[in-house]
Every structure is written in C-alpha cells, then in structure tokens.
Design a protein around this motif. Structure first.
Motif, PDB file in Angstrom:
ATOM      1  N   LEU A 193       0.830  -1.212   0.000  1.00 52.91           N
ATOM      2  CA  LEU A 193       0.000   0.000   0.000  1.00 52.91           C
ATOM      3  C   LEU A 193       0.859   1.255   0.000  1.00 52.91           C
ATOM      4  O   LEU A 193       0.446   2.300  -0.508  1.00 52.91           O
ATOM      5  CB  LEU A 193      -0.914  -0.008   1.222  1.00 52.91           C
ATOM      6  N   ALA A 194       2.068   1.164   0.575  1.00 51.22           N
ATOM      7  CA  ALA A 194       2.939   2.339   0.632  1.00 51.22           C
ATOM      8  C   ALA A 194       3.602   2.633  -0.707  1.00 51.22           C
ATOM      9  O   ALA A 194       4.177   3.706  -0.879  1.00 51.22           O
ATOM     10  CB  ALA A 194       4.009   2.144   1.701  1.00 51.22           C
ATOM     11  N   ASP A 195       3.527   1.716  -1.647  1.00 48.57           N
ATOM     12  CA  ASP A 195       4.115   1.912  -2.970  1.00 48.57           C
ATOM     13  C   ASP A 195       2.976   2.077  -3.968  1.00 48.57           C
ATOM     14  O   ASP A 195       2.420   1.083  -4.453  1.00 48.57           O
ATOM     15  CB  ASP A 195       4.991   0.713  -3.343  1.00 48.57           C
ATOM     16  N   PRO A 196       2.608   3.303  -4.306  1.00 55.49           N
ATOM     17  CA  PRO A 196       1.451   3.488  -5.206  1.00 55.49           C
ATOM     18  C   PRO A 196       1.685   2.904  -6.591  1.00 55.49           C
ATOM     19  O   PRO A 196       0.742   2.454  -7.236  1.00 55.49           O
ATOM     20  CB  PRO A 196       1.279   5.015  -5.253  1.00 55.49           C
ATOM     21  N   GLY A 197       2.922   2.890  -7.045  1.00 53.16           N
ATOM     22  CA  GLY A 197       3.198   2.310  -8.355  1.00 53.16           C
ATOM     23  C   GLY A 197       2.912   0.829  -8.387  1.00 53.16           C
ATOM     24  O   GLY A 197       2.262   0.320  -9.311  1.00 53.16           O
ATOM     25  N   PHE A 198       3.384   0.107  -7.363  1.00 51.63           N
ATOM     26  CA  PHE A 198       3.127  -1.333  -7.320  1.00 51.63           C
ATOM     27  C   PHE A 198       1.649  -1.621  -7.119  1.00 51.63           C
ATOM     28  O   PHE A 198       1.093  -2.520  -7.769  1.00 51.63           O
ATOM     29  CB  PHE A 198       3.936  -1.966  -6.187  1.00 51.63           C
ATOM     30  N   TRP A 212       8.870  -6.773  -8.489  1.00 51.37           N
ATOM     31  CA  TRP A 212       8.708  -6.100  -7.189  1.00 51.37           C
ATOM     32  C   TRP A 212       8.593  -7.132  -6.080  1.00 51.37           C
ATOM     33  O   TRP A 212       9.205  -6.999  -5.013  1.00 51.37           O
ATOM     34  CB  TRP A 212       7.471  -5.217  -7.230  1.00 51.37           C
ATOM     35  N   LEU A 213       7.834  -8.179  -6.300  1.00 51.51           N
ATOM     36  CA  LEU A 213       7.681  -9.222  -5.289  1.00 51.51           C
ATOM     37  C   LEU A 213       8.998  -9.963  -5.062  1.00 51.51           C
ATOM     38  O   LEU A 213       9.299 -10.369  -3.938  1.00 51.51           O
ATOM     39  CB  LEU A 213       6.588 -10.200  -5.721  1.00 51.51           C
ATOM     40  N   GLY A 242       0.719 -11.134   1.891  1.00 45.10           N
ATOM     41  CA  GLY A 242       0.167  -9.850   2.314  1.00 45.10           C
ATOM     42  C   GLY A 242       0.280  -8.799   1.222  1.00 45.10           C
ATOM     43  O   GLY A 242      -0.645  -8.012   0.996  1.00 45.10           O
ATOM     44  N   ALA A 243       1.420  -8.785   0.517  1.00 46.18           N
ATOM     45  CA  ALA A 243       1.583  -7.809  -0.563  1.00 46.18           C
ATOM     46  C   ALA A 243       0.645  -8.102  -1.725  1.00 46.18           C
ATOM     47  O   ALA A 243       0.152  -7.178  -2.387  1.00 46.18           O
ATOM     48  CB  ALA A 243       3.035  -7.808  -1.035  1.00 46.18           C
ATOM     49  N   ARG A 244       0.359  -9.385  -1.977  1.00 42.52           N
ATOM     50  CA  ARG A 244      -0.499  -9.758  -3.105  1.00 42.52           C
ATOM     51  C   ARG A 244      -1.980  -9.732  -2.760  1.00 42.52           C
ATOM     52  O   ARG A 244      -2.812 -10.047  -3.615  1.00 42.52           O
ATOM     53  CB  ARG A 244      -0.114 -11.163  -3.578  1.00 42.52           C
ATOM     54  N   GLU A 279      -0.050 -17.248 -12.598  1.00 42.27           N
ATOM     55  CA  GLU A 279       0.919 -16.589 -13.480  1.00 42.27           C
ATOM     56  C   GLU A 279       2.034 -15.939 -12.669  1.00 42.27           C
ATOM     57  O   GLU A 279       3.218 -16.044 -13.010  1.00 42.27           O
ATOM     58  CB  GLU A 279       0.206 -15.553 -14.334  1.00 42.27           C
ATOM     59  N   LEU A 280       1.675 -15.272 -11.558  1.00 38.35           N
ATOM     60  CA  LEU A 280       2.689 -14.648 -10.719  1.00 38.35           C
ATOM     61  C   LEU A 280       3.581 -15.696 -10.068  1.00 38.35           C
ATOM     62  O   LEU A 280       4.803 -15.485  -9.929  1.00 38.35           O
ATOM     63  CB  LEU A 280       2.012 -13.781  -9.649  1.00 38.35           C
ATOM     64  N   ASP A 281       3.008 -16.823  -9.669  1.00 37.77           N
ATOM     65  CA  ASP A 281       3.816 -17.888  -9.082  1.00 37.77           C
ATOM     66  C   ASP A 281       4.856 -18.384 -10.076  1.00 37.77           C
ATOM     67  O   ASP A 281       6.027 -18.608  -9.720  1.00 37.77           O
ATOM     68  CB  ASP A 281       2.921 -19.040  -8.633  1.00 37.77           C
ATOM     69  N   ASP A 282       4.440 -18.563 -11.321  1.00 38.02           N
ATOM     70  CA  ASP A 282       5.387 -19.031 -12.341  1.00 38.02           C
ATOM     71  C   ASP A 282       6.503 -18.015 -12.584  1.00 38.02           C
ATOM     72  O   ASP A 282       7.674 -18.377 -12.742  1.00 38.02           O
ATOM     73  CB  ASP A 282       4.653 -19.326 -13.644  1.00 38.02           C
ATOM     74  N   LEU A 283       6.130 -16.735 -12.623  1.00 39.28           N
ATOM     75  CA  LEU A 283       7.143 -15.709 -12.840  1.00 39.28           C
ATOM     76  C   LEU A 283       8.102 -15.611 -11.666  1.00 39.28           C
ATOM     77  O   LEU A 283       9.309 -15.401 -11.834  1.00 39.28           O
ATOM     78  CB  LEU A 283       6.473 -14.359 -13.090  1.00 39.28           C
ATOM     79  N   LEU A 284       7.580 -15.759 -10.444  1.00 44.35           N
ATOM     80  CA  LEU A 284       8.450 -15.690  -9.271  1.00 44.35           C
ATOM     81  C   LEU A 284       9.436 -16.852  -9.238  1.00 44.35           C
ATOM     82  O   LEU A 284      10.573 -16.700  -8.785  1.00 44.35           O
ATOM     83  CB  LEU A 284       7.600 -15.689  -7.993  1.00 44.35           C
ATOM     84  N   ASP A 285       9.011 -17.997  -9.728  1.00 38.80           N
ATOM     85  CA  ASP A 285       9.926 -19.140  -9.767  1.00 38.80           C
ATOM     86  C   ASP A 285      11.127 -18.873 -10.663  1.00 38.80           C
ATOM     87  O   ASP A 285      12.195 -19.477 -10.470  1.00 38.80           O
ATOM     88  CB  ASP A 285       9.183 -20.390 -10.243  1.00 38.80           C
ATOM     89  N   GLY A 286      10.968 -17.986 -11.632  1.00 37.78           N
ATOM     90  CA  GLY A 286      12.065 -17.667 -12.535  1.00 37.78           C
ATOM     91  C   GLY A 286      12.866 -16.446 -12.137  1.00 37.78           C
ATOM     92  O   GLY A 286      13.694 -15.969 -12.909  1.00 37.78           O
TER      93      GLY A 286
END
Length: 731
Positions: free
Chosen positions: A386-391, A505-506, A548-550, A565-572
């Motif tokens: 929440l503190a990062d408006p861009g994210f 970001w994550l 919490g961030a997601r 999709e995010l899980d797959d990207l985070l794995d890489g």
C-alpha cells in the motif's frame, strides 16, 4: 613501468593486482594554439600561398574542485580510530589519469620524472593555524579571489586567461600552511613521483588492459603521503592539495604561509593501543570471545527460566506485547524471518495463499499464547504494498485484466455451448415448413424431453469451461450433430508488462527489501555491538510476507489464473534466500567495500550471495542461497595500504619477472633508521622517499633505480583476512 604483484602481496584471489608508474593523458590541461599553414610547391601560381588559420583550444581538467564521486576510497577510513602509526595514509581516485593531467609547481620547473600535480599532506593537531584541532576545517574563497592573491600569504601563480571564466566566481577550499612545515612534509620534486601510481585489478571484475598494456577501465590512481601518524594518540587530517602554480619547497624563504587548494580532506584518530584496527575488530568474531563470537541469531536466555520458555528463546522467538482486535493487551511470541534453526514448513491453504493475517495467528500450546510472526509478516507485506502506489496500481490493473480475460473466456465457452445445443437434427424431415427453420431453444428442450435426453442434458451442463461438449448416442431416435466451431488456439498468452513488473517487485520483497529492521531483529540484544550472527531464513515467513503484498484487490476464485501466473514468474526470479548473516561492527562504516566470502563443502564451493546491503550506519546484511560452513572476512581489494610492519621494517619483495611480489624473507629497518625516517622539529615522522628508494634498490634491483610502481610494491602491506568455520577459526 608495470608490475604485477602476486597473491603474496595482495589478497588471495584469482584477480591479480597490477601497478603502473603513471597514466599520462594524451594532452595535458591548458590552452593550446593550433595553426594550419598550407603551401603549394609552385609558389608562383595564383593562390599558392594561403593565409594561416589559427584556433585556440582549451583542454580542461579538474583544477579547483574535485567531484566527490571521483574519490574511490581513503585509508584510514574517515572518522575511524585505530593503530595507524605504522601506515602511510593514502587516497584512491577513480580517474586514473587525474594526478598527471596538470604540471606541479610553476611552468618553469622541469618535471622529467612525471611527478603528479596532486599531493597528500597529513597534519596533526596544532599544526595548521586555521585548523588547530585537526577537524578538517578549510577556508572558502572564490577562484577569482584565489587568483588575485593576498599580501599575507603566498598563493598559486596561475594564468587567469587560462582559467574558464565560468569558474571565476565558484568557491574553492583552501588551507594556509606554514612554509617551514610544508618544506618538512613535502618531498623534493624527483621524489614526489614515488608517492603516486596507478593500480588495476583487485576488484570483483577481472582487470581490463589495453593492447599496449595501459591501464583499463578498472584503473585507479593512488596517492600516498610520506608522513606516518605519531606513536601517541592524536587526531589527524589529510588534505589532497594542488601544487600547480607554486614554487618547490625551500626555493623562497619569505616566511609567508603557503595557500594551497584542498580538493579533498578527511580526519581520523591514530591510537596505537586502540582495538579498532581491522585485525583486532575481525578477530573478535573468533570463538571464545563471548557475545562477539560468530553465533546463531537468537536471544540470550536468562537464568532461572522454565524449560518451555528457554526452548522458545533457543528457537529464536521473542516475547512481546500483543494487542488484540478488542484492544486487550496479552503476551505473545514473535519470530522474524531470521531463525537459528531450519523452520518447519508452513501449511498452506487450498488455493496456496493466505487471504488474511488472522489465519496466520498460530497457537503456542506450551505457553497458551499466540505466535504472531507469520501474521506480522502478512501485515508488513500488505503495508509495504500500500505504501508503494506504483506497485499497488500495477497489481490492481493486472488483476482487473485477468478478470476481464476470465469473463471473456467464460462468455466464449457459453457461446460455444449454445452453438452446440442449437445444432439442427439430421433425423426425419420436418412436418411443416415452419419446422424446417432452426428450432427455438424451447423447441429443442421439449424435443430433448420427448426423446428421453435428460442424461444428455445433464452431461452437457456439466461440461467444464474450456472443454468441448461431446455428442452422445441416444436411446431414442439418434441424431447427428454438425461439427462444433473450431476451438481457439491453446497457445499460452504472452506475459504482460504488468505481470513482469509485479513479479520483479515481489522478488525484491522476497529478499526483504524495505522490511523494517525491527521486523528482522525484534530485540537489539540479539545483535550486540561488534558481533556477527548467522541465521536460517524462514521460507514460511517470506511466503506470508508476499501473500500480504499480493492481497490487494484479491478474490480467491476470480484471481486464480493471475496468482498462478505470478507464481510461475516468481519461480524464474532467481533463488530464494535460505540463510544469511548480520554483521554489526565498526568494520561496516570503516571499510565500506568489506569482502565477505561464503563457501561450503569444506570451503571449496562458493555460496551465491542474493543480497548484500548496509542497514544503517554499522549493520551489514547478507543473504545466501544456502547455509555456508566457511566465512572469509578480508579487507577490500583496493584496501591495499602502505607502510612498515610492527617492528618498523619494510619486508622486501621480488621484482623478478613472474615473481613480482614474492616475499624475499628479508627486510630493511626503516622506522629505526634516522636516515630513512626523519623526525622533523615539529615531531612529525616523515619518510626520506629518495633515500628509501635508493636503499631498497640496492637489495631488490642492484645497479638500477626503482620506478614508482616498484617502490609501491615494496611498501605494500597486504590486507588482513579472517576465516571462520564451524570447526574453529584460522587467521
């Protein structure tokens, strides 16, 4: 001249350290007149003689100010305290050619030895009239006032026309040095060249040299002072000064102080009995030094605690006050991501992500309280998002796009089912012309009921989304259905930029970037001053932090595809931190590029460093892909410094090709030889640079003189290092 010290004169590494005498610029700074004169062989031809063309060109370089980013390092470190009485302070500059871009002293003084126009002068307390406490105080003047001069001091004699007019009204820092003191501290012009050289290598990247052997892009200029700090405790200030426009020491005896431009300065305190030198600071981490020794990160259990409480403390948990939703205060146990043990796996919900923090409040049966570590991680992740408006904006947009795609897919699947059920029958011909038209849905439904097709109807409605309904052979009048429209391609959609940005970001958050320090170390007693602590990283804590961030604008059912999709990207996005260390020590500010190497498999396999960052003034955090069993802490590669050993001797090193830097097992007494270390009337200990160079040449290069690079090799003191292992410590 180029010399290549071996690993004996530098830290043990695959990257050699190379010394060069100097790096001369293609053209020195100054004003030049370029004249073009063209003549034809036959002078009697018309136009054979052309008038000369002149062009004035100014070649500019640093002169009155120095960009702070050009200072790579200083030694001793600014504001440090330690036993520096046997070392020669020095400064390392990023522009490798800077010390030779101008000429020292006045234009009429010959400079065959390529002496630099910069010099490093060291002053003690009570020596500079304008800075009696050696605090680094300087006077600020405009360049115009400096060039105009003052009657009470002897300033630089520079050509005003050669100075950029835009610089005349800019400020510069100056110091006024008594002439006698300057003559004692500043070597003669031929000896001044020995106090500057160029160094390459010794960095993380391999040295890069040009085809002609000139220093490459990792080169640094090093300027050393000729003065040792005193044997007694005292504060000193080092000034990098410009010699341009001055007269050599001793030429003029008018008694006026000399006004020098100070381009950079720093202070330090020399204390021979101090324990703040690198070796002494690092040595505290060895076993047997109490709370300073390298140990797991956990609170120290107090005496007399019940066994169940002592066990929780041993596991890295800290008792804290827990304020419930109703406002009541209760005791709870908190554990951050850094634990002295491998944490058990955290059970995950059916969809793989925790929707809120309440589900992460774990009951501690031995004490009847809650363990709030995972719940705090979830709330911390949400607060950082929440503190990062861009994210936050990117994540919400990504979820809306995913829902739109899901709704489109559902609508398309419904449309395909409707086409399937509205297909005309291939049975007997219709009884009327009206029946020859496409039947309405009601007529189709009635036809199905009459034909006993309830099973087919149920099966059709039960087809999952994205699958084709299959034709069935019915018990009554069988019908043949026309083929369904072709399906869309099952090729995966390209990853959107929002998904990549969110995953990046994550991934940064997964390395605990931006997480408050109190969440990492909840009790400062877990990390006392001058201590090194190892830890395992709790993967469940990291997962709760990311959940919490997601959680922003997340609906478990509608966002399942986006979450996958995010899980797959985070794995890489690289490995997940599994271990790390926290170092709280004066080594962190004193040696900003401190080297810490982690290895496993008996010290042979390097461990990948996922994150390294200084947290605050004196705390260093490092995260590893796995727990190392060997740690090597050493001074920076560019931390090579110069001086004598504890007995005041210079350990001689070989200059033979292929063996440069190899110790020769003999030394030259310097500190006790009054001909080589001169004690001035003011009590300063200054090296006789010319005499020492000649004395060293007799031993290592008979019949020849030493070059600045060879002189630097003899004075090198290799950086210290400390190796820690689970079995013990070796130095």
């Amino acid at each position: 001249m180029t010399t290549h010290p071996t690993e004996q004169s530098a830290p043990a590494d695959d990257t050699p350290v190379t010394f060069h005498d100097h790096l001369l610029p293609g053209i020195e700074a100054g004003r030049y007149r370029i004249t073009v004169d063209q003549r034809l062989p036959a002078e009697d031809l018309p136009g054979a003689r052309l008038d000369p063309v002149e062009q004035i060109v100014d070649v500019r370089a640093a002169q009155f100010r120095l960009d702070p980013s050009w200072v790579h390092a200083v030694y001793p470190a600014a504001h440090s305290q330690g036993p520096f009485h046997s070392l020669l302070p020095h400064i390392t500059l990023n522009p490798a050619a800077l010390p030779w871009e101008r000429e020292p002293f006045t234009g009429g003084v010959r400079n065959p030895t390529r002496a630099p126009w910069l010099a490093l002068l060291l002053f003690g307390e009570g020596e500079l009239p304008g800075d009696p406490n050696a605090l680094g105080t300087t006077a600020s003047l405009t360049v115009r006032a400096l060039l105009d001069g003052a009657a009470a001091v002897s300033g630089p004699a520079l050509d005003r026309d050669a100075v950029d007019p835009a610089l005349l009204d800019t400020p510069c820092q100056v110091i006024d040095v008594p002439r006698d003191l300057l003559a004692q501290l500043l070597p003669e012009l031929p000896d001044l060249a020995f106090l500057a050289h160029v160094r390459t290598g010794g960095e993380d990247a391999a040295p890069v040299e040009g085809r002609d052997g000139r220093p490459g892009r990792d080169a640094h200029a090093v300027i050393t002072t000729a003065r040792f700090p005193g044997p007694a405790q005292g504060r000193y200030v080092a000034h990098l000064v410009s010699l341009e426009g001055h007269t050599p020491p001793g030429v003029r005896a008018d008694g006026k102080p000399v006004r020098l431009v100070s381009l950079h300065s720093w202070t330090f305190t020399s204390c021979p009995e101090s324990g703040d030198g690198f070796g002494r600071l690092a040595g505290r981490f060895a076993p047997g030094n109490g709370e300073h020794s390298a140990a797991p990160l956990r609170p120290a259990p107090a005496a007399g605690l019940p066994d169940e409480l002592g066990t929780l403390l041993e596991q890295g948990m800290v008792p804290l006050t827990h304020i419930t939703e109703s406002g009541e205060r209760a005791l709870a146990w908190y554990s951050g991501p850094f634990l002295p043990r491998v944490a058990p796996g955290l059970p995950r919900p059916a969809d793989g992500h925790f929707p809120d923090a309440d589900g992460l409040l774990l009951h501690e049966p031995r004490t009847g309280t809650f363990a709030t570590g995972y719940a705090c991680a979830w709330n911390t992740g949400r607060a950082l998002a929440l503190a990062d408006p861009g994210f936050a904006t990117t994540l919400v947009r990504l979820r809306h796009q995913g829902r739109l795609r899901r709704a489109t897919d559902r609508q398309y699947a419904t449309y395909r089912r409707q086409l399937f059920h509205s297909a005309p029958s291939a049975g007997p011909a219709p009884r009327t012309a009206a029946r020859a038209a496409t039947p309405t849905p009601r007529e189709q439904f009635e036809e199905l009921l009459r034909g006993g097709e309830l099973a087919a109807l149920a099966a059709t409605f039960g087809v999952p989304e994205g699958e084709e309904p299959r034709p069935r052979t019915v018990r009554a009048a069988p019908t043949a259905y026309r083929a369904a429209p072709p399906r869309r391609s099952a090729a995966p959609r390209p990853t959107s930029s929002d998904a990549r940005e969110t995953a990046a970001w994550l991934a940064g958050l997964r390395t605990l970037s931006g997480v408050p320090f109190d969440c990492l170390v909840p009790d400062q007693r877990m990390l006392p001053p001058e201590s090194l602590r190892l830890f395992h990283v709790d993967r469940g804590w990291l997962d709760a932090l990311l959940d919490g961030a997601r959680s922003l604008d997340r609906h478990p059912g509608a966002d399942a595809t986006t979450d996958a999709e995010l899980d797959d990207l985070l794995d890489g996005q690289g490995p997940v931190p599994a271990a790390g260390l926290l170092l709280r020590s004066a080594l962190v500010p004193g040696w900003p590029t401190l080297r810490v190497e982690a290895r496993t498999a008996s010290g042979t396999v390097p461990v990948e460093v996922i994150r390294r960052e200084a947290l605050g003034a004196d705390v260093l955090l490092m995260l590893f892909e796995r727990m190392p069993d060997h740690l090597t802490i050493s001074e920076p590669r560019q931390g090579l410094h110069f001086g004598v050993d504890d007995q005041g001797n210079v350990a001689l090193r070989s200059l033979a090709p292929g063996e440069v830097g190899r110790p020769l097992e003999r030394s030259v007494p310097v500190g006790t030889d009054p001909a080589l270390t001169v004690t001035t009337p003011a009590g300063a200990r200054v090296l006789n640079i010319g005499g020492l160079a000649a004395r060293l040449a007799e031993d290592v290069k008979p019949g020849s003189a030493l070059s600045p690079a060879e002189f630097a090799v003899q004075l090198v003191r290799a950086p210290e290092q400390l190796t820690l292992s689970f079995e013990g410590t070796t130095r």
